[in-house]
Design a protein around this motif. Structure first.
Motif, PDB file in Angstrom:
ATOM      1  N   VAL A  95       0.839  -1.203   0.000  1.00  0.00           N
ATOM      2  CA  VAL A  95       0.000   0.000   0.000  1.00  0.00           C
ATOM      3  C   VAL A  95       0.876   1.256   0.000  1.00  0.00           C
ATOM      4  O   VAL A  95       0.581   2.235  -0.690  1.00  0.00           O
ATOM      5  CB  VAL A  95      -0.969   0.005   1.203  1.00  0.00           C
ATOM      6  N   ARG A  96       1.996   1.196   0.735  1.00  0.00           N
ATOM      7  CA  ARG A  96       2.890   2.356   0.752  1.00  0.00           C
ATOM      8  C   ARG A  96       3.473   2.612  -0.632  1.00  0.00           C
ATOM      9  O   ARG A  96       3.667   3.753  -1.027  1.00  0.00           O
ATOM     10  CB  ARG A  96       4.044   2.148   1.738  1.00  0.00           C
ATOM     11  N   SER A  97       3.754   1.542  -1.393  1.00  0.00           N
ATOM     12  CA  SER A  97       4.398   1.795  -2.689  1.00  0.00           C
ATOM     13  C   SER A  97       3.387   1.968  -3.822  1.00  0.00           C
ATOM     14  O   SER A  97       3.630   2.749  -4.730  1.00  0.00           O
ATOM     15  CB  SER A  97       5.431   0.701  -3.014  1.00  0.00           C
TER      16      SER A  97
ATOM     17  N   VAL B  90      -5.696  -0.007   7.209  1.00  0.00           N
ATOM     18  CA  VAL B  90      -4.858   0.570   8.268  1.00  0.00           C
ATOM     19  C   VAL B  90      -3.624   1.229   7.651  1.00  0.00           C
ATOM     20  O   VAL B  90      -3.226   2.343   8.037  1.00  0.00           O
ATOM     21  CB  VAL B  90      -4.463  -0.521   9.286  1.00  0.00           C
ATOM     22  N   ALA B  91      -3.030   0.566   6.658  1.00  0.00           N
ATOM     23  CA  ALA B  91      -1.858   1.134   5.980  1.00  0.00           C
ATOM     24  C   ALA B  91      -2.214   2.450   5.295  1.00  0.00           C
ATOM     25  O   ALA B  91      -1.453   3.429   5.357  1.00  0.00           O
ATOM     26  CB  ALA B  91      -1.309   0.140   4.957  1.00  0.00           C
TER      27      ALA B  91
ATOM     28  N   GLY C 199      -1.257   7.104   3.948  1.00  0.00           N
ATOM     29  CA  GLY C 199      -1.926   7.851   2.893  1.00  0.00           C
ATOM     30  C   GLY C 199      -1.800   7.170   1.539  1.00  0.00           C
ATOM     31  O   GLY C 199      -0.882   6.376   1.314  1.00  0.00           O
ATOM     32  N   THR C 200      -2.768   7.459   0.665  1.00  0.00           N
ATOM     33  CA  THR C 200      -2.713   7.033  -0.744  1.00  0.00           C
ATOM     34  C   THR C 200      -3.161   8.257  -1.549  1.00  0.00           C
ATOM     35  O   THR C 200      -3.388   9.325  -0.968  1.00  0.00           O
ATOM     36  CB  THR C 200      -3.665   5.850  -1.029  1.00  0.00           C
TER      37      THR C 200
ATOM     38  N   ARG D  27      -6.013  10.743   2.589  1.00  0.00           N
ATOM     39  CA  ARG D  27      -4.926  11.460   3.274  1.00  0.00           C
ATOM     40  C   ARG D  27      -4.646  10.788   4.614  1.00  0.00           C
ATOM     41  O   ARG D  27      -5.564  10.282   5.265  1.00  0.00           O
ATOM     42  CB  ARG D  27      -5.323  12.923   3.517  1.00  0.00           C
ATOM     43  N   PRO D  28      -3.389  10.764   5.048  1.00  0.00           N
ATOM     44  CA  PRO D  28      -3.081  10.075   6.315  1.00  0.00           C
ATOM     45  C   PRO D  28      -3.713  10.769   7.520  1.00  0.00           C
ATOM     46  O   PRO D  28      -3.992  11.961   7.488  1.00  0.00           O
ATOM     47  CB  PRO D  28      -1.557  10.142   6.397  1.00  0.00           C
ATOM     48  N   VAL D  29      -3.921   9.993   8.597  1.00  0.00           N
ATOM     49  CA  VAL D  29      -4.435  10.528   9.866  1.00  0.00           C
ATOM     50  C   VAL D  29      -3.322  10.438  10.911  1.00  0.00           C
ATOM     51  O   VAL D  29      -2.249   9.894  10.638  1.00  0.00           O
ATOM     52  CB  VAL D  29      -5.668   9.725  10.341  1.00  0.00           C
TER      53      VAL D  29
END
Lengths: 430, 430
Positions: free
Chosen positions: A41-43, A193-194, A199-200, A204-206
């Motif tokens: 998910v990060r990449s 969760v990732a 974030g994607t 947006r990240p929390v």
């Protein structure tokens, strides 16, 4: 049949200690799988979310969209039973009123030598709330997690919920809307969760992630902890009922079964000072189990983890109650207030004979996210405090610095931290 | 040389984002080793503690004893510098006064329909405090962890500290005694964490473990989490100084170096609106580094992780300050109060030009155990709240139960939890 333990038996302490340490749930080791999902998910971002949702949830997010739209929410209201929607609003208002009292106050004061000190509380900027799919998709839990965040002043409250076969329980969407949730995404599992943590393109990240989930979700929360905050990892739920013989065995049996129907690893415990009364409650449990749609689950929980503990008297029960440190504690005794005052460890306490624990699950106003598996010895249920954080404040003038300097310099030098000592001394030409 | 970032540069956002995500510390994977140690302590108890202490600390606890005696503490007072002991007492009193204001109040009230609700706070029964050995054995940290526990009313405060070569820093024993610690054991590492969580013949288990430690201690705390509570896992420390040009560069350089001397992975950051002033501070840092006993550590920290960020103005600095979310934030600007009011994320804020962060390390009264590595976005420094836990209280009479029943039953049925619905309905003959 639940086990029975009698405090008067010679081997009681040994059996009670064994009972306390019985593991009710074995968490499978999914760390490596979860690590690979998080990395992916990060990449790859949204593309990874779409792939995993197709695989695990049989949901085509390429077509449905990752984000739930306003039109989806409006449709959910149409699909929901109006009386249930009204009950959700009623619950939301009661939860809101109670949690508003929990908001910590800033404190700023000047001490006798003129030093200003303080505590300042601010809301976490953005919170992600994990909502399980399928049968564990409880709209009441959406309220219990989102309303305290709203009360705290969290600006972005983001829900992730898997859409099994493309579908989300409409009451989850309605509860989210009623609670004031700002964004909803139809993603679940470790991938959700990732996405919340890193974030994607779409999400947006929390700064913090809360809410219950399966072993994959729990492992993912542990792995992203540090990058974001997390709440406690929820274990199997339990109720402890302390009752004298002046109770209707059917009422207490119903309460024990309300816990047992949750999960085969849930636990229902009765402590009573009357062995015969304990038998009547057990008989009532056996009668009522048969009437339940979830009879199989409740029967397994009661058989494997249920217990009736017969105490000499309620004084002797107090240390047992504190050692069990139950998530839910019902005090169905005549002088419940006196007993309440002597108990240290419990997540939520239901006082007196007319307060079934279930009221707290929905509409009491207090939170149903509570410490499980004996963790009430050291932790608390969800409150507004979980969505705010504190900055400490210190303010000196030259006079105060001069007054505090000698002790600070002495301690810095004793710890071998010369640059610490210099940072104070240089301001005083010492 | 620290890096310099200028907000006016075209690539600033990219460079700042990279700066924020730079890993300053790599945690070795010691999980398997730690798991074996914990298992061994669980099965062999004191004998395992004696073996590991011989191996890792070159300490013969068979002769010295696992427990530190009153005579050992009395001897420590004799070995300590009296002025330092006095400084510890001074610090203890200031920490105590400040933390006493943090004690949460119980709340019990009746809502408009007669439902009684409440929050009750009780102290954790027993807390273990890990104190590192060697150069990181800070008596000030003993006070910062133990005094809030004492204020909270924790009955057993237990210290574990490794005795390297059989020796414990006498100031650690004195600080423990001054703080009101009840028991001290000369054990460290994962074995000490295991003993606190599960108990041995000599050490009774506690309910929560706090305090900093190396990678083995951190891994052990993560592994025993659930059986006991733990505090946050401390990362490398950082300071962020926001300063206008009306400051003495030498003062701020001293503050940056006080942080840098802690550890090669510590981080010192200056934000200023004046590039030339930034250069003067850098020059002062280079001059002062040479004077420090810990010059090598400070130089490595400043070179690898130090930064000077030149902003257009302090309005533009605010989002950067919140994204850095520093453990320690010094506001060395003229209108520090106005800036303070606009900042959301920081562990501790030092307001104005006469409040060096070091005062907060020792004698300010506020706590020096603070969220590191950007976790001030979602967590707080250590407070009395870390040593108490909350039980929620709910109490209904028959009238209140009747009033809340319809909504509770509607929600239970909507969630497919029939036993929940029954537990309410059975009391009303519904």
């Amino acid at each position: 049949m639940a086990i029975t333990l009698r405090q008067s038996d010679a081997d009681f302490e040994k059996r009670f200690a064994a009972f306390l340490t019985t593991k009710r749930e074995i968490s499978p080791d999914v760390d490596a799988t979860v690590r690979a999902i998080i990395d992916d998910v990060r990449s790859r971002g949204d593309a990874a979310l779409i792939d995993y949702s197709r695989k695990f949830d049989r949901a085509d997010l390429g077509t449905l969209g990752i984000a739930v739209s306003r039109a989806d929410i409006d449709q959910a209201y149409k699909d929901a039973d109006p009386a249930t929607v009204e009950a959700l609003r009623f619950a939301r208002d009661r939860i809101h009123s109670h949690h508003a009292r929990q908001m910590p106050r800033d404190d700023r004061y000047v001490d006798p030598i003129g030093v200003e000190l303080g505590s300042r509380w601010t809301a976490v900027e953005a919170v992600g709330l994990y909502v399980p799919g399928g049968t564990a998709s409880y709209p009441s839990s959406v309220l219990m997690n989102a309303v305290p965040a709203k009360v705290a002043g969290v600006e972005r409250i983001v829900i992730v919920v898997p859409a099994s076969g493309g579908v989300i329980n409409p009451l989850v969407l309605v509860a989210a809307d009623i609670a004031g949730v700002s964004e909803i995404y139809r993603v679940g599992g470790a991938q959700a969760v990732a996405a919340l943590a890193y974030g994607t393109e779409t999400i947006r990240p929390v700064a913090k992630i809360v809410g219950p989930g399966n072993a994959y979700v729990a492992a993912a929360k542990r792995q992203v902890f540090g990058t974001v905050g997390i709440d406690m990892i929820a274990g199997p739920s339990e109720v402890l009922i302390v009752a004298d013989s002046d109770n209707d065995p059917d009422w207490l049996a119903a309460d024990l079964l309300a816990q047992a129907e949750h999960d085969v690893s849930a636990q229902s415990i009765l402590i009573t000072n009357d062995a015969a009364f304990g038998k009547s409650v057990e008989a009532a449990v056996e009668r009522q189990i048969k009437l339940l749609p979830r009879a199989e689950t409740a029967a397994a929980s009661w058989r494997d983890f249920g217990a009736v503990i017969v105490v000499d008297d309620f004084d002797a029960a107090i240390p047992l109650i504190d050692r069990i440190a139950a998530e839910h504690l019902e005090l169905a005794v005549d002088d419940a207030e006196a007993l309440l005052g002597r108990i240290r460890n419990a997540g939520a306490i239901f006082v007196g004979k007319h307060t079934p624990e279930v009221i707290g699950d929905y509409v009491g106003g207090s939170n149903h996210v509570l410490p499980t598996a004996r963790s009430a010895r050291f932790s608390s249920g969800l409150t507004v405090l979980d969505f705010v954080k504190r900055s400490s404040i210190l303010k000196l003038g030259p006079d105060q610095l001069r007054e505090l300097a000698p002790a600070a310099i002495a301690l810095a030098k004793a710890e071998g931290l010369d640059a610490h000592a210099r940072s104070v001394a240089i301001r005083l030409n010492m």
